[in-house]
Design a protein around this motif. Structure first.
Motif, PDB file in Angstrom:
ATOM      1  N   LYS A  75       0.850  -1.200   0.000  1.00 48.39           N
ATOM      2  CA  LYS A  75       0.000   0.000   0.000  1.00 48.39           C
ATOM      3  C   LYS A  75       0.881   1.244   0.000  1.00 48.39           C
ATOM      4  O   LYS A  75       1.667   1.446   0.911  1.00 48.39           O
ATOM      5  N   GLY A  76       0.724   2.071  -1.016  1.00 46.05           N
ATOM      6  CA  GLY A  76       1.474   3.326  -1.062  1.00 46.05           C
ATOM      7  C   GLY A  76       2.926   3.149  -1.449  1.00 46.05           C
ATOM      8  O   GLY A  76       3.517   2.101  -1.210  1.00 46.05           O
ATOM      9  N   LEU A  77       3.495   4.171  -2.066  1.00 45.21           N
ATOM     10  CA  LEU A  77       4.910   4.146  -2.450  1.00 45.21           C
ATOM     11  C   LEU A  77       5.767   4.565  -1.261  1.00 45.21           C
ATOM     12  O   LEU A  77       5.303   5.292  -0.381  1.00 45.21           O
ATOM     13  N   HIS A  78       7.016   4.140  -1.275  1.00 45.18           N
ATOM     14  CA  HIS A  78       7.935   4.447  -0.172  1.00 45.18           C
ATOM     15  C   HIS A  78       7.961   5.947   0.162  1.00 45.18           C
ATOM     16  O   HIS A  78       7.764   6.353   1.311  1.00 45.18           O
ATOM     17  N   GLY A  79       8.165   6.771  -0.844  1.00 49.68           N
ATOM     18  CA  GLY A  79       8.259   8.213  -0.605  1.00 49.68           C
ATOM     19  C   GLY A  79       6.951   8.821  -0.120  1.00 49.68           C
ATOM     20  O   GLY A  79       6.952   9.786   0.648  1.00 49.68           O
ATOM     21  N   GLU A  80       5.826   8.233  -0.557  1.00 55.21           N
ATOM     22  CA  GLU A  80       4.515   8.723  -0.101  1.00 55.21           C
ATOM     23  C   GLU A  80       4.365   8.488   1.402  1.00 55.21           C
ATOM     24  O   GLU A  80       3.917   9.364   2.144  1.00 55.21           O
ATOM     25  N   LYS A  81       4.760   7.287   1.836  1.00 59.22           N
ATOM     26  CA  LYS A  81       4.638   6.943   3.258  1.00 59.22           C
ATOM     27  C   LYS A  81       5.606   7.760   4.103  1.00 59.22           C
ATOM     28  O   LYS A  81       5.277   8.171   5.218  1.00 59.22           O
ATOM     29  N   CYS A  82       6.799   8.010   3.560  1.00 55.84           N
ATOM     30  CA  CYS A  82       7.770   8.846   4.285  1.00 55.84           C
ATOM     31  C   CYS A  82       7.257  10.273   4.415  1.00 55.84           C
ATOM     32  O   CYS A  82       7.461  10.934   5.433  1.00 55.84           O
ATOM     33  N   GLY A  83       6.582  10.767   3.359  1.00 59.94           N
ATOM     34  CA  GLY A  83       6.014  12.114   3.398  1.00 59.94           C
ATOM     35  C   GLY A  83       4.952  12.239   4.479  1.00 59.94           C
ATOM     36  O   GLY A  83       4.957  13.177   5.285  1.00 59.94           O
ATOM     37  N   ILE A  84       4.045  11.262   4.511  1.00 63.56           N
ATOM     38  CA  ILE A  84       2.980  11.270   5.524  1.00 63.56           C
ATOM     39  C   ILE A  84       3.590  11.128   6.924  1.00 63.56           C
ATOM     40  O   ILE A  84       3.189  11.809   7.871  1.00 63.56           O
ATOM     41  N   GLY A  85       4.596  10.263   7.036  1.00 62.83           N
ATOM     42  CA  GLY A  85       5.297  10.099   8.319  1.00 62.83           C
ATOM     43  C   GLY A  85       5.959  11.399   8.747  1.00 62.83           C
ATOM     44  O   GLY A  85       5.964  11.759   9.931  1.00 62.83           O
ATOM     45  N   SER A  86       6.481  12.143   7.772  1.00 59.72           N
ATOM     46  CA  SER A  86       7.179  13.401   8.073  1.00 59.72           C
ATOM     47  C   SER A  86       6.241  14.441   8.692  1.00 59.72           C
ATOM     48  O   SER A  86       6.649  15.221   9.550  1.00 59.72           O
ATOM     49  N   ILE A  87       4.982  14.439   8.246  1.00 59.98           N
ATOM     50  CA  ILE A  87       4.015  15.401   8.801  1.00 59.98           C
ATOM     51  C   ILE A  87       3.894  15.177  10.306  1.00 59.98           C
ATOM     52  O   ILE A  87       4.003  16.108  11.114  1.00 59.98           O
ATOM     53  N   MET A  88       3.705  13.891  10.685  1.00 53.00           N
ATOM     54  CA  MET A  88       3.474  13.573  12.098  1.00 53.00           C
ATOM     55  C   MET A  88       4.748  13.735  12.930  1.00 53.00           C
ATOM     56  O   MET A  88       4.705  14.282  14.033  1.00 53.00           O
ATOM     57  N   MET A  89       5.874  13.295  12.389  1.00 50.25           N
ATOM     58  CA  MET A  89       7.133  13.394  13.150  1.00 50.25           C
ATOM     59  C   MET A  89       7.542  14.856  13.322  1.00 50.25           C
ATOM     60  O   MET A  89       8.127  15.233  14.334  1.00 50.25           O
ATOM     61  N   ALA A  90       7.234  15.699  12.323  1.00 52.19           N
ATOM     62  CA  ALA A  90       7.551  17.130  12.431  1.00 52.19           C
ATOM     63  C   ALA A  90       6.808  17.723  13.627  1.00 52.19           C
ATOM     64  O   ALA A  90       7.363  18.527  14.385  1.00 52.19           O
ATOM     65  N   LYS A  91       5.567  17.285  13.814  1.00 52.80           N
ATOM     66  CA  LYS A  91       4.804  17.806  14.954  1.00 52.80           C
ATOM     67  C   LYS A  91       5.465  17.371  16.266  1.00 52.80           C
ATOM     68  O   LYS A  91       5.606  18.172  17.194  1.00 52.80           O
ATOM     69  N   LEU A  92       5.890  16.111  16.339  1.00 57.18           N
ATOM     70  CA  LEU A  92       6.560  15.624  17.562  1.00 57.18           C
ATOM     71  C   LEU A  92       7.861  16.385  17.816  1.00 57.18           C
ATOM     72  O   LEU A  92       8.230  16.644  18.954  1.00 57.18           O
ATOM     73  N   GLN A  93       8.557  16.724  16.741  1.00 57.19           N
ATOM     74  CA  GLN A  93       9.853  17.409  16.870  1.00 57.19           C
ATOM     75  C   GLN A  93       9.707  18.912  17.102  1.00 57.19           C
ATOM     76  O   GLN A  93      10.694  19.602  17.343  1.00 57.19           O
ATOM     77  N   GLY A  94       8.467  19.414  17.017  1.00 58.80           N
ATOM     78  CA  GLY A  94       8.255  20.852  17.160  1.00 58.80           C
ATOM     79  C   GLY A  94       8.645  21.618  15.902  1.00 58.80           C
ATOM     80  O   GLY A  94       8.968  22.802  15.955  1.00 58.80           O
ATOM     81  N   GLN A  95       8.593  20.939  14.747  1.00 53.67           N
ATOM     82  CA  GLN A  95       8.878  21.624  13.479  1.00 53.67           C
ATOM     83  C   GLN A  95       7.555  22.052  12.821  1.00 53.67           C
ATOM     84  O   GLN A  95       6.488  21.648  13.245  1.00 53.67           O
TER      85      GLN A  95
END
Length: 354
Positions: A268-288
Motif C-alpha cells: 500500500k502506497g509508495l515508499h516516498g509517499e509513506k515517508c512524506g505522511i510520516g514526516s508530517i506527524m514526526m515534524a509535529k513531535l519534533q516541534g517543526q
C-alpha cells in the motif's frame, strides 16, 4: 581527538565516480560505460516493461561500443528471485552490472553487485526515492529495513524517460526528500543523547536536497514538477548517505514509520509517499512546522492522508506504535515518547493524517 570522533574511528566513503544527467541521452549509455570502466560484457537487470521500452536503444548503444550484454528480469524483491538472478549473473562473467528501472531493479543490481563483488551502475527510469545513488537496499522480511550494499560506480539518467513515468512517482520522490528534514533533526537528537557521530557536511547536503522541494513547491504547483531538479536532489541525498557512511541523513522516525507500514500493509502506497505522511506527524513531535510540510506535499501532488493511499486509521496507529521497535538502536524522536495507541491516534488526527 574528541570522544565522539574516537567512537566513529573511521568509515569508508564509497561515492559514485561518474554521474550523468541528460535529456534524451539513453543512446549514449554505451559510451558512458566505456568511459567508466571499458567493460567487455554487462549484465542488465530490469523489469519487463522497462526492457520493452528501452531495449532497442540500449542494445544499439552497447553494440556501438562492442559491449556484450545479457538481460535479466527482476519481478519482485523476494529472496528466491534475488538468488536466482544472482546465480544467472554469476554465470555471465560480466565486468559490470546495470540496474535499469525503478527502485526494485536498482536494488537488485546493488545487492548482487555487493554479493558478487562486481561494480554496478544505476540507471533510474523513475525518480521516486533517493536509492538511485545510495548504498542502501530496502529488504522485505518480517522486519522490513535497509541494509548496506555497494554504492553505484556510476549513475546514468535520461530526464526524458523520468518525465514519461507516472507523475505520482516524481511526487513520491519529493516525499522522500522532505523526509530529510526529520531525519537530520533525529540525527542531531541521537548525537546529543548518545554521543553518536554526527556529520555536519552530509547533514547539510541532505537538508539542501530537501529545501529544493520546500522552497520551490509553490512554483511546482503552478508549473509542474521540475524533473531535473528533483533527480539531482535525490542523487545528492543518496551521496549524503554515502558520505555519512549510514542512512542517517535521509532516514529517521518517518522512515521507521514507513517500514512499519511495509510490514502491516505491504504493497500500500509508495515508499516516498509513506515517508512524506510520516514526516508530517514526526515534524509535529519534533516541534517543526508540520503545516508547511503538508502544504509542500500538496503542492507537489503527494498524498497527506492515510485514505489517499488506501490505509486505515488502525494501520496508521499500529505503525506509529511499532515503528521505533523495528530499529531500537537508531535514536529518533520516537525514543522520547512512550507511543501508546491513544497518543498515536491523537497525533494522526491532529495532523489530519486520519
Amino acid at each position: 581527538m574528541t570522544k565522539n570522533q574516537d567512537r566513529m574511528k573511521s568509515h569508508t566513503m564509497e561515492l559514485p565516480r561518474q554521474i550523468v544527467v541528460g535529456e534524451k541521452n539513453i543512446n549514449e549509455f554505451g559510451e558512458f560505460l566505456h568511459n567508466l570502466t571499458k567493460p567487455k560484457k554487462i549484465s542488465l537487470i530490469s523489469g519487463i516493461h522497462v526492457k520493452k521500452v528501452l531495449r532497442q536503444r540500449i542494445e544499439k548503444s552497447l553494440k556501438i561500443k562492442k559491449i556484450k550484454f545479457v538481460w535479466h528480469t527482476s519481478k519482485d524483491n523476494q529472496i528466491s528471485t534475488l538468488n536466482r538472478i544472482q546465480k544467472d549473473v554469476k554465470k555471465d562473467q560480466s565486468d559490470i552490472i546495470a540496474g535499469i528501472g525503478g527502485g526494485r531493479s536498482v536494488d537488485t543490481a546493488k545487492l548482487i553487485s555487493f554479493n558478487l563483488d562486481i561494480p554496478f551502475v544505476s540507471v533510474p527510469t523513475a525518480a521516486s526515492h533517493d536509492g538511485v545513488s545510495s548504498p542502501f537496499v530496502s529488504v522485505k522480511s518480517d522486519k522490513p529495513h535497509s541494509i548496506v550494499a555497494s554504492a553505484p560506480l556510476g549513475v546514468f539518467v535520461d530526464i526524458d524517460i523520468i518525465k514519461k513515468a507516472p507523475s505520482r512517482l516524481l511526487a513520491s520522490g519529493c516525499g522522500d526528500l522532505v523526509a530529510n528534514i526529520i531525519a537530520v533533526k533525529d540525527w542531531q537528537l541521537g548525537h546529543q543523547r548518545t554521543g553518536e557521530y554526527y556529520g555536519t557536511y552530509s547533514a547539510e547536503l541532505a537538508m539542501m536536497s530537501a529545501m529544493m522541494v520546500l522552497d520551490n513547491s509553490g512554483k511546482y504547483a503552478k508549473n509542474g514538477l521540475d524533473a531535473r531538479v528533483i533527480v539531482e536532489a535525490l542523487i545528492s541525498a543518496g551521496v549524503a548517505s554515502c558520505i555519512a557512511g549510514s542512512s542517517r541523513p535521509c532516514s529517521g522516525a518517518e522512515h521507521l514509520f514507513s517500514h512499519a507500514l511495509d510490514k502491516i500493509a505491504p504493497g500500500k502506497g509508495l515508499h516516498g509517499e509513506k515517508c512524506g505522511i510520516g514526516s508530517i506527524m514526526m515534524a509535529k513531535l519534533q516541534g517543526q512546522d508540520w503545516k508547511k510540510i503538508i502544504r509542500t506535499l500538496k503542492n507537489v501532488g503527494a498524498p497527506t492522508t492515510a485514505k489517499q493511499i488506501g490505509l486505515t486509521e488502525d494501520q496508521i496507529i499500529d505503525a506509529l506504535v511499532i515503528a521505533q521497535d523495528l530499529r531500537p538502536e537508531r535514536y529518533t524522536i520516537l525514543k522520547e515518547i512512550e507511543m501508546t495507541e491513544r497518543k498515536a491516534k491523537s497525533l494522526a488526527k491532529s495532523t489530519k493524517v486520519i
